[in-house]
Write an enzyme that holds these catalytic residues in place. Structure first.
Site: not given
Ligand code: NAD
Ligand code: MG
Length: 342
Positions: A198, A86-87, A51, A28, A230, A111, A89, A30
């Site tokens: 990015e 991602d790191e 968690r 939960y 600016e 992603h 997952q 972004s």
């Molecule tokens: P984030 O960093 O905002 O989400 C983190 C959440 O993951 C935490 O709030 C927690 O709920 C959970 N979390 C973190 N570590 C954990 C762990 N060790 N065990 C269990 N839960 C854990 O992530 P995000 O930026 O929303 O990205 C999520 C996916 O979406 C990624 O694959 C990312 O590439 C993809 N994505 C993100 C965006 C973006 O706007 N940030 C855009 C497109 C795709």
């Molecule tokens: Mg992107």
């Protein structure tokens, strides 16, 4: 190479493919916030897997969402959307997801990183698909609430059930993407273009460009406040015009003097050498070099990551920016992000 444009809109999509499924959102942050709240408002049976002791559980409950442990959410669901960073997952997949997976479930990503670079290899009897909004998760929510949506990509990696594409389309529609446009791609293309965008343009290229411009003005003795307006503040005003009407609309709106400077000086800043470097960056993404180096940085405690982030936050442009933004009469009332809630 000929590329045909094929777009899916809400009217092309069979929503029952998601309305008849139990959906678990893992994480939960972004995207977890944006996608789960939109799914719920679209009538989807959604649960957030987090968690139990973590900070996200409370935030999700405060939004009125059902919350479970990751293990229980995976067992309960037909479709699992993985929205943790991602790191982490691969580790969470091995420990909490894989042991609870069953044949015919839909394992989804936003992603392609872990699937494309084979950090996660799901069993062959599980469907693997992607819905990737082309914008931040908080914007996935704010656009949905405005009756709009964030354009999204879908992809199918493996499809034992035979309807993964229809399921991906229905999910994308439920998060609002069918109002903006849904485009089909592959895990490979999404992963490589997303990382390139990015790094070279959106985040890396842009922050470096803004910061370099700011430093040049300040080092020449100009006020850092002027330099901030600016090089940073005005960026959004320009980008809004580009976003709505392309570079042409932006040039239509600026003065002829600005447009002449744009056209004649831009190529002196982004030189052929810069483009050559972009090609090297792309090659490192394609070969997996970037992915391996990033995973190694994570495995060793993210020391360099934290050091660089701290340097960025302490840079004069950030200090000056915080001071100037605090003067705006509207304060933080229109901010999309509230760190206490989402
Ligand atoms: P984030 O960093 O905002 O989400 C983190 C959440 O993951 C935490 O709030 C927690 O709920 C959970 N979390 C973190 N570590 C954990 C762990 N060790 N065990 C269990 N839960 C854990 O992530 P995000 O930026 O929303 O990205 C999520 C996916 O979406 C990624 O694959 C990312 O590439 C993809 N994505 C993100 C965006 C973006 O706007 N940030 C855009 C497109 C795709
Ligand atoms: Mg992107």
């Amino acid at each position: 190479m000929a590329h045909e444009l094929k777009v899916f809109m809400d009217s092309d999509i069979d929503k029952s493919k998601i309305l008849n499924k139990k959906v678990a959102i893992i994480g939960y942050g972004s995207q977890g916030y944006g996608q789960s709240t939109n799914l719920k408002d679209s009538g989807v049976d959604v649960v957030v897997g987090v968690r139990p002791d973590g900070p996200s559980a409370k935030k999700a409950e405060a939004e009125g969402l059902k919350v479970m442990t990751i293990e229980d959410a995976v067992k309960w669901a037909d479709l699992i959307q993985i929205l943790i960073p991602d790191e982490v997952q691969a580790k969470v997949y091995e420990e909490k997801i894989k042991p609870n997976l069953r044949a015919g479930q839909y394992l989804m990503f936003a992603h392609g990183f872990n699937i494309h670079f084979k950090k996660i290899v799901p069993p062959a009897d599980v469907n693997v698909l992607m819905v990737a909004p082309k914008g931040p998760g908080h914007t996935v929510r704010s656009e949905y609430l405005l009756g709009k949506g964030v354009p999204s990509l879908i992809a199918v990696y493996q499809d034992p059930s035979g309807d993964s594409k229809e399921v991906a389309l229905a999910y994308a529609s439920a998060i609002g993407a069918g109002r903006a446009g849904i485009y089909e791609t592959t895990f490979k293309e999404e992963t490589e273009t997303d990382l390139f965008g990015e790094q070279a343009v959106l985040c890396g290229g842009l922050s470096a460009l803004i910061t370099a411009g700011f430093e040049v003005l300040v080092e020449a003795g100009y006020s850092p406040y002027m330099a901030y307006f600016e090089c940073l503040h005005e960026m959004k005003l320009i980008v809004d015009l580009i976003n709505q009407g392309g570079i042409s609309d932006m040039r239509y709106s600026i003065s002829n003097t600005a447009q002449w400077g744009d056209m004649i000086i831009g190529p002196r800043i982004i030189t052929p050498t810069v483009k050559e470097e972009m090609k090297k960056v792309l090659a490192e993404i394609q070969s997996g070099k970037f992915a391996d180096e990033w995973m190694a940085e994570c495995a060793s405690g993210m020391k360099k990551f934290k050091e660089l982030a701290k340097q960025g936050e302490e840079h004069q442009i950030e200090v000056v920016g915080r001071e100037l933004r605090s003067k705006f009469a509207w304060k933080d009332n229109d901010k999309i992000i509230d760190r206490n809630k989402n």
